[in-house]
Design a protein around this motif. Structure first.
Motif, PDB file in Angstrom:
ATOM      1  N   TYR A 227     -64.911  22.941-102.735  1.00  0.00           N
ATOM      2  CA  TYR A 227     -63.815  23.793-102.112  1.00  0.00           C
ATOM      3  C   TYR A 227     -62.699  24.149-103.094  1.00  0.00           C
ATOM      4  O   TYR A 227     -61.885  24.895-102.503  1.00  0.00           O
ATOM      5  CB  TYR A 227     -63.510  22.979-101.057  1.00  0.00           C
ATOM      6  CG  TYR A 227     -64.325  22.379 -99.830  1.00  0.00           C
ATOM      7  CD1 TYR A 227     -65.216  23.218 -99.176  1.00  0.00           C
ATOM      8  CD2 TYR A 227     -64.455  20.871 -99.712  1.00  0.00           C
ATOM      9  CE1 TYR A 227     -66.108  22.860 -98.438  1.00  0.00           C
ATOM     10  CE2 TYR A 227     -65.538  20.431 -99.031  1.00  0.00           C
ATOM     11  CZ  TYR A 227     -66.380  21.423 -98.206  1.00  0.00           C
ATOM     12  OH  TYR A 227     -67.384  20.685 -97.260  1.00  0.00           O
ATOM     13  N   ASP A 274     -60.341  30.913 -95.440  1.00  0.00           N
ATOM     14  CA  ASP A 274     -61.282  30.198 -94.546  1.00  0.00           C
ATOM     15  C   ASP A 274     -61.294  28.469 -94.889  1.00  0.00           C
ATOM     16  O   ASP A 274     -60.958  27.724 -94.140  1.00  0.00           O
ATOM     17  CB  ASP A 274     -62.970  30.531 -94.229  1.00  0.00           C
ATOM     18  CG  ASP A 274     -62.785  31.850 -93.609  1.00  0.00           C
ATOM     19  OD1 ASP A 274     -61.860  32.166 -92.895  1.00  0.00           O
ATOM     20  OD2 ASP A 274     -63.647  32.390 -93.864  1.00  0.00           O
ATOM     21  N   VAL A 275     -61.151  28.312 -96.022  1.00  0.00           N
ATOM     22  CA  VAL A 275     -61.281  27.108 -96.817  1.00  0.00           C
ATOM     23  C   VAL A 275     -59.896  26.333 -96.627  1.00  0.00           C
ATOM     24  O   VAL A 275     -59.780  25.276 -96.465  1.00  0.00           O
ATOM     25  CB  VAL A 275     -61.754  27.028 -98.144  1.00  0.00           C
ATOM     26  CG1 VAL A 275     -61.548  25.694 -98.855  1.00  0.00           C
ATOM     27  CG2 VAL A 275     -63.081  27.415 -98.265  1.00  0.00           C
ATOM     28  N   LYS A 276     -58.821  27.279 -96.752  1.00  0.00           N
ATOM     29  CA  LYS A 276     -57.581  26.937 -96.818  1.00  0.00           C
ATOM     30  C   LYS A 276     -56.941  26.420 -95.357  1.00  0.00           C
ATOM     31  O   LYS A 276     -56.478  25.226 -95.143  1.00  0.00           O
ATOM     32  CB  LYS A 276     -56.569  28.105 -97.329  1.00  0.00           C
ATOM     33  CG  LYS A 276     -55.101  27.447 -97.701  1.00  0.00           C
ATOM     34  CD  LYS A 276     -54.855  26.706 -98.533  1.00  0.00           C
ATOM     35  CE  LYS A 276     -53.526  26.320 -99.028  1.00  0.00           C
ATOM     36  NZ  LYS A 276     -53.378  25.373 -99.971  1.00  0.00           N
ATOM     37  N   ILE A 277     -57.342  27.215 -94.390  1.00  0.00           N
ATOM     38  CA  ILE A 277     -56.889  26.834 -92.937  1.00  0.00           C
ATOM     39  C   ILE A 277     -57.506  25.690 -92.472  1.00  0.00           C
ATOM     40  O   ILE A 277     -57.151  25.003 -91.370  1.00  0.00           O
ATOM     41  CB  ILE A 277     -56.918  28.131 -91.926  1.00  0.00           C
ATOM     42  CG1 ILE A 277     -58.466  28.575 -91.827  1.00  0.00           C
ATOM     43  CG2 ILE A 277     -56.235  29.286 -92.333  1.00  0.00           C
ATOM     44  CD1 ILE A 277     -58.741  29.720 -90.890  1.00  0.00           C
ATOM     45  N   ARG A 278     -58.684  25.226 -93.019  1.00  0.00           N
ATOM     46  CA  ARG A 278     -59.440  24.161 -92.453  1.00  0.00           C
ATOM     47  C   ARG A 278     -59.167  22.873 -93.361  1.00  0.00           C
ATOM     48  O   ARG A 278     -59.703  21.676 -92.985  1.00  0.00           O
ATOM     49  CB  ARG A 278     -60.966  24.511 -92.809  1.00  0.00           C
ATOM     50  CG  ARG A 278     -61.777  25.453 -91.634  1.00  0.00           C
ATOM     51  CD  ARG A 278     -62.969  25.786 -92.007  1.00  0.00           C
ATOM     52  NE  ARG A 278     -63.575  26.561 -90.843  1.00  0.00           N
ATOM     53  CZ  ARG A 278     -63.401  27.746 -90.596  1.00  0.00           C
ATOM     54  NH1 ARG A 278     -62.756  28.636 -91.447  1.00  0.00           N
ATOM     55  NH2 ARG A 278     -64.072  28.346 -89.573  1.00  0.00           N
ATOM     56  N   LEU A 280     -59.522  22.079 -96.430  1.00  0.00           N
ATOM     57  CA  LEU A 280     -60.724  21.953 -97.260  1.00  0.00           C
ATOM     58  C   LEU A 280     -60.008  21.952 -98.957  1.00  0.00           C
ATOM     59  O   LEU A 280     -60.784  21.527 -99.701  1.00  0.00           O
ATOM     60  CB  LEU A 280     -61.841  22.187 -97.115  1.00  0.00           C
ATOM     61  CG  LEU A 280     -62.449  22.082 -95.659  1.00  0.00           C
ATOM     62  CD1 LEU A 280     -63.873  22.928 -95.663  1.00  0.00           C
ATOM     63  CD2 LEU A 280     -62.800  20.625 -95.494  1.00  0.00           C
TER      64      LEU A 280
END
Length: 295
Positions: A227, A274-278, A280
């Motif tokens: 990630y 997408d990775v940041k808001i989740r 991860l």
């Protein structure tokens, strides 16, 4: 006798006139039996056309002769074209070998998208670098036979060189996380001579080709659980895109490839978002990273 000649004369007028007199047509049977008519018609009358006169006299007997200087010039052209064609065939034979080695290198690098260990992938790809270096040295020897004609034949290996640079740049980024410099690419291919060097536009187009692989690499790495990869790639492409903005590019193929880089950057930004808001993505700066993945 005079009456017969007069009738033949009127018959000749009726044949060359656009509007022949119908009243003279009744004398045709009589004239056809007149024995001396051909000799009368063969005389120089004002009704004979210039074309007929030329055909009857046989035309000009003197045929045009080729100028010696003109013939010598085109003989020289013939020799030059044959030599150029022979040289292109030899260049093309070497280029085909370069293309074959490039396909092997590209096939090895495709395994990186399948989360294969990077050292193993790079080992197979690096084995083709020495092969390419020998082939480019061979190509340089062929081109040196025509001094000053580098850009005349440059188009015969341009696209293959651009692909080679893109693969070398991608491999260098996998190892170091940095961009392959122009001088480093020349050194890898043995193209650091003044008479046969790596063209600047070929290098830049190759770098643009390399950026096209980045979005796919990021997606596959995130799928495999890395990630932090989007952050590294995003910083690299952002710096690269900013560096290209310093160039005053014409509206040509290089400019089109540079324009495609912003779409690669946007796709990487979307993955990183997408990775940041989740939650991860890892925090921290990418400065000091020594590669896209620890080796």
């Amino acid at each position: 006798m005079k009456s017969a000649l007069r009738n033949a004369y009127y018959f000749t007028l009726s044949r060359y006139s656009l509007n022949p007199n119908p009243s003279l047509l009744h004398i045709v049977p009589f004239i056809s039996t007149f024995p001396s008519l051909p000799s009368v018609l063969s005389r120089n009358h004002p009704f004979r056309s210039p074309l007929c006169a030329t055909l009857m006299t046989g035309g000009d007997s003197d045929s045009p002769q080729t100028s010696p200087s003109l013939e010598k010039q085109f003989e020289k052209f013939r020799v030059q074209l044959e030599d150029s064609g022979s040289l292109r065939e030899r260049i093309r034979a070497v280029v085909l070998e370069i293309e074959s080695a490039t396909r092997l290198m590209q096939a090895s690098l495709l395994l990186v998208h399948q989360s294969k260990p990077i050292p193993e992938v790079l080992q197979k790809a690096n084995s083709q670098i020495n092969v390419l270096k020998d082939l480019y040295n061979k190509l340089a020897e062929v081109v040196r036979e025509c001094p000053g004609q580098y850009y005349r034949y440059h188009g015969d290996w341009r696209s293959e060189t651009q692909m080679v640079v893109s693969l070398l740049a991608f491999m260098h980024w996998l190892e170091t996380g940095n961009l392959l410099m122009h001088t480093e690419a020349e050194e890898k291919l043995g193209l650091n001579n003044s008479d046969f060097a790596l063209d600047l536009e070929d290098y830049l187009v190759g770098v643009c080709f390399m950026s096209n692989e980045m979005p796919r690499y990021v997606v596959n790495q995130v799928t495999a659980g890395d990630y932090d990869c989007p952050r590294k790639v995003l910083k690299f492409l952002t710096d690269l895109h900013a560096a290209f903005r310093m160039l005053n590019l014409r509206n040509d193929f290089l400019r089109k490839k540079f324009d495609s880089m912003k779409y690669d950057l946007r796709r990487v930004e979307e993955v990183y978002y997408d990775v940041k808001i989740r939650g991860l993505a890892t925090t921290g700066d990418s400065v000091g990273d020594q590669g896209a993945q620890k080796i």
